[in-house]
Design a protein around this motif. Sequence first.
Motif, PDB file in Angstrom:
ATOM      1  N   GLU A 135     142.627  57.388  -9.591  1.00  0.00           N
ATOM      2  CA  GLU A 135     144.089  57.215  -9.657  1.00  0.00           C
ATOM      3  C   GLU A 135     144.705  57.863 -10.898  1.00  0.00           C
ATOM      4  OE1 GLU A 135     144.560  53.018  -9.570  1.00  0.00           O
ATOM      5  OE2 GLU A 135     144.362  52.870  -7.384  1.00  0.00           O
ATOM      6  N   ASP A 136     143.904  58.657 -11.617  1.00  0.00           N
ATOM      7  CA  ASP A 136     144.390  59.308 -12.834  1.00  0.00           C
ATOM      8  C   ASP A 136     144.885  58.318 -13.868  1.00  0.00           C
ATOM      9  OD1 ASP A 136     143.787  62.014 -12.494  1.00  0.00           O
ATOM     10  OD2 ASP A 136     145.446  62.269 -11.102  1.00  0.00           O
ATOM     11  N   GLY A 137     144.135  57.249 -13.994  1.00  0.00           N
ATOM     12  CA  GLY A 137     144.408  56.358 -15.113  1.00  0.00           C
ATOM     13  C   GLY A 137     144.192  57.137 -16.402  1.00  0.00           C
ATOM     14  N   ILE A 138     144.834  56.686 -17.438  1.00  0.00           N
ATOM     15  CA  ILE A 138     144.708  57.380 -18.724  1.00  0.00           C
ATOM     16  C   ILE A 138     143.293  57.254 -19.253  1.00  0.00           C
ATOM     17  CG2 ILE A 138     145.370  57.193 -21.154  1.00  0.00           C
ATOM     18  CD1 ILE A 138     148.180  56.555 -20.112  1.00  0.00           C
ATOM     19  N   SER A 139     142.730  58.362 -19.670  1.00  0.00           N
ATOM     20  CA  SER A 139     141.363  58.330 -20.197  1.00  0.00           C
ATOM     21  C   SER A 139     141.384  58.071 -21.705  1.00  0.00           C
ATOM     22  CB  SER A 139     140.688  59.667 -19.882  1.00  0.00           C
ATOM     23  OG  SER A 139     139.450  59.752 -20.521  1.00  0.00           O
ATOM     24  N   VAL A 148     155.649  52.096 -26.075  1.00  0.00           N
ATOM     25  CA  VAL A 148     155.630  51.796 -24.637  1.00  0.00           C
ATOM     26  C   VAL A 148     154.180  51.592 -24.228  1.00  0.00           C
ATOM     27  CG1 VAL A 148     157.678  53.220 -24.191  1.00  0.00           C
ATOM     28  CG2 VAL A 148     155.386  54.218 -23.972  1.00  0.00           C
ATOM     29  N   THR A 149     154.000  51.178 -22.983  1.00  0.00           N
ATOM     30  CA  THR A 149     152.654  51.048 -22.455  1.00  0.00           C
ATOM     31  C   THR A 149     152.434  52.137 -21.418  1.00  0.00           C
ATOM     32  OG1 THR A 149     152.672  48.679 -22.824  1.00  0.00           O
ATOM     33  CG2 THR A 149     151.047  49.522 -21.260  1.00  0.00           C
ATOM     34  N   PHE A 150     151.489  53.016 -21.717  1.00  0.00           N
ATOM     35  CA  PHE A 150     151.206  54.129 -20.813  1.00  0.00           C
ATOM     36  C   PHE A 150     150.254  53.670 -19.710  1.00  0.00           C
ATOM     37  CE2 PHE A 150     152.346  56.163 -24.841  1.00  0.00           C
ATOM     38  CZ  PHE A 150     153.330  57.035 -24.413  1.00  0.00           C
ATOM     39  N   GLU A 151     150.390  54.331 -18.555  1.00  0.00           N
ATOM     40  CA  GLU A 151     149.583  53.872 -17.422  1.00  0.00           C
ATOM     41  C   GLU A 151     148.835  55.000 -16.736  1.00  0.00           C
ATOM     42  OE1 GLU A 151     151.783  51.453 -14.742  1.00  0.00           O
ATOM     43  OE2 GLU A 151     150.032  50.999 -13.493  1.00  0.00           O
ATOM     44  N   LYS A 152     149.426  56.161 -16.696  1.00  0.00           N
ATOM     45  CA  LYS A 152     148.860  57.257 -15.905  1.00  0.00           C
ATOM     46  C   LYS A 152     149.022  58.557 -16.673  1.00  0.00           C
ATOM     47  CE  LYS A 152     149.574  59.267 -11.647  1.00  0.00           C
ATOM     48  NZ  LYS A 152     150.162  59.430 -10.278  1.00  0.00           N
ATOM     49  N   SER A 153     148.178  59.525 -16.346  1.00  0.00           N
ATOM     50  CA  SER A 153     148.326  60.825 -17.005  1.00  0.00           C
ATOM     51  C   SER A 153     147.724  61.911 -16.145  1.00  0.00           C
ATOM     52  CB  SER A 153     147.625  60.807 -18.370  1.00  0.00           C
ATOM     53  OG  SER A 153     146.254  60.532 -18.212  1.00  0.00           O
ATOM     54  N   LYS A 154     148.237  63.097 -16.315  1.00  0.00           N
ATOM     55  CA  LYS A 154     147.751  64.254 -15.539  1.00  0.00           C
ATOM     56  C   LYS A 154     148.213  65.511 -16.242  1.00  0.00           C
ATOM     57  CE  LYS A 154     145.519  65.631 -12.005  1.00  0.00           C
ATOM     58  NZ  LYS A 154     144.133  65.077 -11.910  1.00  0.00           N
ATOM     59  N   PHE A 175     150.764  66.317 -28.074  1.00  0.00           N
ATOM     60  CA  PHE A 175     149.865  65.675 -29.033  1.00  0.00           C
ATOM     61  C   PHE A 175     148.406  65.864 -28.581  1.00  0.00           C
ATOM     62  CE2 PHE A 175     148.738  61.265 -30.967  1.00  0.00           C
ATOM     63  CZ  PHE A 175     148.249  61.863 -32.094  1.00  0.00           C
ATOM     64  N   LEU A 216     152.155  62.291 -19.388  1.00  0.00           N
ATOM     65  CA  LEU A 216     151.804  60.865 -19.318  1.00  0.00           C
ATOM     66  C   LEU A 216     152.989  60.132 -18.696  1.00  0.00           C
ATOM     67  CD1 LEU A 216     150.744  61.722 -22.543  1.00  0.00           C
ATOM     68  CD2 LEU A 216     149.694  59.495 -22.120  1.00  0.00           C
ATOM     69  N   TRP A 217     152.652  58.995 -18.058  1.00  0.00           N
ATOM     70  CA  TRP A 217     153.711  58.144 -17.533  1.00  0.00           C
ATOM     71  C   TRP A 217     153.523  56.735 -18.094  1.00  0.00           C
ATOM     72  CZ3 TRP A 217     151.360  62.029 -14.923  1.00  0.00           C
ATOM     73  CH2 TRP A 217     152.170  62.967 -14.283  1.00  0.00           C
ATOM     74  N   ASN A 224     142.819  64.484 -17.512  1.00  0.00           N
ATOM     75  CA  ASN A 224     142.114  64.391 -16.245  1.00  0.00           C
ATOM     76  C   ASN A 224     142.061  65.703 -15.459  1.00  0.00           C
ATOM     77  OD1 ASN A 224     142.093  61.704 -17.021  1.00  0.00           O
ATOM     78  ND2 ASN A 224     143.851  61.169 -15.768  1.00  0.00           N
ATOM     79  N   GLY A 252     149.611  52.203 -26.728  1.00  0.00           N
ATOM     80  CA  GLY A 252     149.507  51.116 -25.757  1.00  0.00           C
ATOM     81  C   GLY A 252     149.192  51.647 -24.370  1.00  0.00           C
ATOM     82  N   THR A 253     148.191  51.057 -23.735  1.00  0.00           N
ATOM     83  CA  THR A 253     147.942  51.418 -22.333  1.00  0.00           C
ATOM     84  C   THR A 253     147.760  50.136 -21.548  1.00  0.00           C
ATOM     85  OG1 THR A 253     145.537  51.482 -22.515  1.00  0.00           O
ATOM     86  CG2 THR A 253     146.703  53.546 -22.972  1.00  0.00           C
ATOM     87  N   LYS A 254     148.001  50.267 -20.277  1.00  0.00           N
ATOM     88  CA  LYS A 254     147.845  49.099 -19.406  1.00  0.00           C
ATOM     89  C   LYS A 254     146.390  48.630 -19.420  1.00  0.00           C
ATOM     90  CE  LYS A 254     149.792  47.230 -15.260  1.00  0.00           C
ATOM     91  NZ  LYS A 254     150.350  47.523 -13.926  1.00  0.00           N
ATOM     92  N   GLN A 275     154.446  52.522 -17.933  1.00  0.00           N
ATOM     93  CA  GLN A 275     154.335  51.646 -16.768  1.00  0.00           C
ATOM     94  C   GLN A 275     155.659  51.485 -16.018  1.00  0.00           C
ATOM     95  OE1 GLN A 275     152.803  47.909 -18.034  1.00  0.00           O
ATOM     96  NE2 GLN A 275     154.614  47.385 -19.236  1.00  0.00           N
ATOM     97  N   TYR A 304     139.872  53.760 -11.049  1.00  0.00           N
ATOM     98  CA  TYR A 304     140.739  54.121 -12.179  1.00  0.00           C
ATOM     99  C   TYR A 304     140.769  55.631 -12.401  1.00  0.00           C
ATOM    100  CZ  TYR A 304     142.850  53.886 -16.868  1.00  0.00           C
ATOM    101  OH  TYR A 304     143.674  54.017 -17.953  1.00  0.00           O
TER     102      TYR A 304
END
Lengths: 426, 426, 426, 426
Positions: free
Chosen positions: B77-81, A30-36, A52, A40-41, A63, B87-89, A43, B74
């Motif tokens: 907005e808690d974009g993935i670091s 998948v393509t990940f977009e956000k994390s906290k 992991f 992870l979430w 973050n 895969g990431t956006k 898209q 980015y």
Amino acid sequence: MSTIKELDSTLKVFEELESEVRSYIRSFPVTFEKSKGHSLWDQDGKEYIDFFAGAGALNYGHNPPLLKEQLLRYIAEDGISHSLDMGTKAKANFLTKFHEVILEPRNLNYKVMFPGPTGTNTVESALKLARKVTGRDSIISFTNAFHGMTLGSLSITGNSFKRHGAGVPLQNSVSMPFDKFLGTNVDTLDYLERFLEDNGSGVALPAGIIVETVQGEGGINVAEEAWLKRLADICNRWEILLIIDDVQAGCGRTGTFFSFEPAGIEPDIVCMSKSISGYGIPMAITLLKPEYDVWDPGEHNGTFRGHNLAFITATEALEYWKDDNLSGEVEEKGLKVGEFLDQLVREYPQLQGETRGRGLMRGIACKEEGLAEKICEQAFERGLIMETAGPDSEVFKIMPPLTITHNALDTGLAIIEDSIKMCIQK
Amino acid sequence: MSTIKELDSTLKVFEELESEVRSYIRSFPVTFEKSKGHSLWDQDGKEYIDFFAGAGALNYGHNPPLLKEQLLRYIAEDGISHSLDMGTKAKANFLTKFHEVILEPRNLNYKVMFPGPTGTNTVESALKLARKVTGRDSIISFTNAFHGMTLGSLSITGNSFKRHGAGVPLQNSVSMPFDKFLGTNVDTLDYLERFLEDNGSGVALPAGIIVETVQGEGGINVAEEAWLKRLADICNRWEILLIIDDVQAGCGRTGTFFSFEPAGIEPDIVCMSKSISGYGIPMAITLLKPEYDVWDPGEHNGTFRGHNLAFITATEALEYWKDDNLSGEVEEKGLKVGEFLDQLVREYPQLQGETRGRGLMRGIACKEEGLAEKICEQAFERGLIMETAGPDSEVFKIMPPLTITHNALDTGLAIIEDSIKMCIQK
Amino acid sequence: MSTIKELDSTLKVFEELESEVRSYIRSFPVTFEKSKGHSLWDQDGKEYIDFFAGAGALNYGHNPPLLKEQLLRYIAEDGISHSLDMGTKAKANFLTKFHEVILEPRNLNYKVMFPGPTGTNTVESALKLARKVTGRDSIISFTNAFHGMTLGSLSITGNSFKRHGAGVPLQNSVSMPFDKFLGTNVDTLDYLERFLEDNGSGVALPAGIIVETVQGEGGINVAEEAWLKRLADICNRWEILLIIDDVQAGCGRTGTFFSFEPAGIEPDIVCMSKSISGYGIPMAITLLKPEYDVWDPGEHNGTFRGHNLAFITATEALEYWKDDNLSGEVEEKGLKVGEFLDQLVREYPQLQGETRGRGLMRGIACKEEGLAEKICEQAFERGLIMETAGPDSEVFKIMPPLTITHNALDTGLAIIEDSIKMCIQK
Amino acid sequence: MSTIKELDSTLKVFEELESEVRSYIRSFPVTFEKSKGHSLWDQDGKEYIDFFAGAGALNYGHNPPLLKEQLLRYIAEDGISHSLDMGTKAKANFLTKFHEVILEPRNLNYKVMFPGPTGTNTVESALKLARKVTGRDSIISFTNAFHGMTLGSLSITGNSFKRHGAGVPLQNSVSMPFDKFLGTNVDTLDYLERFLEDNGSGVALPAGIIVETVQGEGGINVAEEAWLKRLADICNRWEILLIIDDVQAGCGRTGTFFSFEPAGIEPDIVCMSKSISGYGIPMAITLLKPEYDVWDPGEHNGTFRGHNLAFITATEALEYWKDDNLSGEVEEKGLKVGEFLDQLVREYPQLQGETRGRGLMRGIACKEEGLAEKICEQAFERGLIMETAGPDSEVFKIMPPLTITHNALDTGLAIIEDSIKMCIQK
């Protein structure tokens, strides 16, 4: 190749534009977009619990808020981003706080070297230094060690697939059996010592011995404290530099800041990276005893050895180590995971499982070929990110952020059990 | 060691806590705190014009506003670091835009590999790949090449001091004379070809030939277009992979995005790092012709090969390449610097100077030992950051951000002239 | 330096004109002039019994009469002396008779290669061939192995002093524990197999495994038949070439022509030299299974690979193998020596001795540092030539000509006992 | 395989019993039986004139009478055959006479080392010593050099086919262009010096430089005296050990005993073998300046370093050097051959020939692929033994015994001309 216009799916982007060398995207397609924190979430907004943690680079979670705050402020104020090894306030602050929070309370006396921002950079610097200090050529490493992908680090890495990738014979290294490599009844250091003491053994006195206290990539193999102590004694007796590669097991992954603390040893060189920045961004340090700081200026260098954004988050991350709270949490969660895994092994004899690990670096080695990978696959479908380790990917590996909530931890463990059930049925 | 309390001066921090390997801080003995565009400020608020640009990692200047904006957004907005090679956006966007803005308009067809975030990572990946594709062992590199500090890259680096730092003999590489290494009358490729064609030469057909079009660390040595073209022909004829190390000369430093564009060649592999992130933060890519994308998944890996903050700034940095403005500016400023340097050589015969360079990668080689270093020292006192290059640090090197204002450029050049005057008097 | 005139003593000749590298002359500080059977005479006419036999190069004694006769006739008739690898009648005769007398009766099928006239030549040829056949790089050898002094052979030799003499790191070899290296209770092949079977062991599948069935220089260490059988099985299972270095233990030294006959194994390559010429003159052969005869013509060569004087004596020496008489003698004398040594160990507990060996390749390992050397020194004074072996010269070694008379054997053994008494008193 | 009974033809013996690695027997497909002076006879009694002389191992012809006489006497009297490096009267006599006849008159001061009986043994010993003396790793050798087939010597040999036979990458050596490798207008030592003097050249200061004054196997390439002198100066200036490999060009092949005498240089180490025994039997010596005799006893050894039969003939062979007669003869015959070859080149333009050589080490390089080999083939049919040299076997090589009669020399040369005519017609 299709035109860019047609690349509507992001996975197609990777297939068409990225090299075949890409790997984890095949496990997690998948393509990940956000994390906290521990999540992870992708898209499409689907949430995943992270067991992991960036292979140990995200010990404080994704973050972490206080680090994020410092990072945003520093960038906003036009703090220096890139500085090679010039002096910067960000670096000075890191050095000072690392000394105060980490080294002094542990009675450790190390100089800090910035060898470039990755694990393999710190390892290569350690090898150079050990060779310079001793005037010797070879390095002893251990079976199933993983130290990095550049030629020097690769030569002390055990995995045959990775080694073969070098395309040339790997040299100046000798592989010795890690703790329990020959079974639980054999003290493998007897073997190592026999080779050192016999003048006809064909194994020269090495410049250094490099070891991970817990082998992450190699299969969550734990070196016993007594074994590490004896190894340190051997190094001391033969005037060999002891190098601990704490890239994955360090920064609290096993409970203490340095993974070697419980063993009560003082390595000559310590390699750190992964979670040292605390924010999943590139940084590495090499710690060396002052008496071995024989570098000439610039003898080892690198463009990104002064990554100040990392210094900022790394400095803030040291707050976690001002008290014992995090250590306590790791111990507690680690025990929970360990007990859960023991129970799995008992309840699912089809796993032919062997529980491994220490702190929040745990896993089960499954005898059946491919089983661990299938379990991870099932877990991913259920919203859990988990990977395998070991020379045959035979271990599924549990490495959540140290800061994971008990709730999320329980959810993740339950997913694992479900996944096992599913795999065993098939 | 003094207690932390006494470390009131930040320079003392570095002396006491950082390894002796630190280097640039010895040339620029202050603590920097802030930076913007072509300027840095130390903690006392003194401003310095930057003619060094992070050794080529800051082509767009310090903290370029649009990149900074994207970066802040980015992170906020808690974009993935950190994502390893999942895969990431952010990565998808970079891949797509790099394809559209850089590769397609130049009719180049490359797969992109993320080999880890530094120059030496991309070089090591290129060496592995060339060996895998050809089944051969050795790599031909050139005199005064600089490719990195890890063992594989070091084996193809010319500098004897750096090589010696390895502590072991460096292998599987052959050093051939770079363009004009034997004087302006000798085509050094005659020499290279002679070795390739003679079955008794002792030099095996190599897996690859790696070259910088302009050697930065090696002394701002420029390979002529005709020489590069002939080198590409030789590689083609002998089925050797041509690897361009564009880590320092790429990303517009010489005027075009890739430094090899004017020569009209198409390397088989291209190594990029330094300014690819555009923000001075760690990132590297390896470009490879699709027919050579024979990697097995995970055959080369690394913890920080998915540094998404860098993907964000790198994507934004590609905006600079949507039109020819920046290229035009580099050409214009480059000519100005070149003419200025020619004039210096004429007006100050005591320099025994030789002008070198291309685009905004320029310098003067001074015959007298230590003179270039003295000039840099004087310049620093006058508020200009400039470094030396070459095997004997005999070249002072002018590498400002490409985005430097004409005003600042003129000021910097004037400082250089003042510094020369001062040094010559002495 | 004194003028030649003053060099009246022949020992002075060596001191002044020969390199410091000379070695045995320091243990036996006389000038020898004549030899016959099991005896040597120095230039003063003093006789010595030979328990050293040219380190195994004189198995049939000094100047055996029938060989001498053939040699004299061949030289007198102007037989060809030097022929590189042209065809000569002397070589044809050797090949034919070796096939008839040695290979056919043992159901062995080998092609014969003439790799140059010394032990290290045959070993180097074996290494090349194993690498060519398998396409692999590394060779596994054993602790305390001795295979020769040229760089390839040295890389698989265990002795640290000899290895250090290379002046460069030795590569492409892995040292594994010889039989009983880890004590009598450990089957060291468990260890070897563990390394082969684990994909993360850091030890690649080797091209070949090379072993001496009895390690001569390494300390008269005997590999058990079962151990050799298992080693052959391992090689077979993993498609590794098994190379027996029979340079010292072959040609009847242990009783059978090949030392590996009792173990019932069929090595892929056999290295022979030392006593193959039967007259102490340089000759070596490499035996290889026909399916591995993948050499290109001239791929390995050497000026003295056609030493026809050696072919003449070697052919005549094969007469010893037309019946079992010599084998029987070796067994009988070997048992006598073995029993005598066992008795010494029992009667002289101060030796802290360990009896070792097989056939007429025997010795006692003495615990006290320097004791074995002292015993040899005393023996020499009493007219016996005997040498030490082992990484610390801790073994005195009994290797008389196989053809020694029982009388001389008894005399020599009595001298040893006297020498021991003398050393223990001191 | 056929049974031994059927092997009636001796060539069949070799085909069935000897390895495919055999080489010269393919050029000269007969079985030789007898030899004397400049002649060999096959088993059918056919006589051949020898223009090959055992690749330089038979400078005094086959079975020279005085040497034969001494050899027969020594064997008959039971002189010691094999002595490792014990003292023997035969060795003492050789050392003394070599000192008196060779070294003293030339004002050369060398210690003599017996490194094992072949060319590659002496070369390997020289490499070890150069590394030990200097503490450096690498050796500079030259294009088209041939130094031997064991791993150390092979690493400094130019031929790609031979090098490839190693099966592993060859290390710690750098190949530099031999005299005229880049054409007659280029002084290749400019190139070498440029690499030494530039700290960024990628070529480390070597332990030693090894060179043949005339490259035999490499194509009869002659180094000019001035070039050798300059090379010696360079070695002296940079404190590099100069090693002359005089294995093929020494012992009078070029007219003087040492081939380097006309250049007036004094190498630090000299490697000799081939004709040093004078009888085509294995022997080698390494000459070293006393100040470099830093060997520890036994640091390099070998079973056949004490081949006393060779010492006997070698001592007698020194008689040739008590006056200038042989030198004069070589000069005279060499000029005759040289003029004849020049004439051939002029008269047979189809050869596109280039005359090469010095003394009685001569040849013509033919441009057309395979032509030189065809000429040798024709010559063999006409009763002349002659071989090719050069990386593509493009040179036919004239190396008769130095003692050849003018009559036989003329006959041989006439055969060559006939052979050329035949080949050109075709």
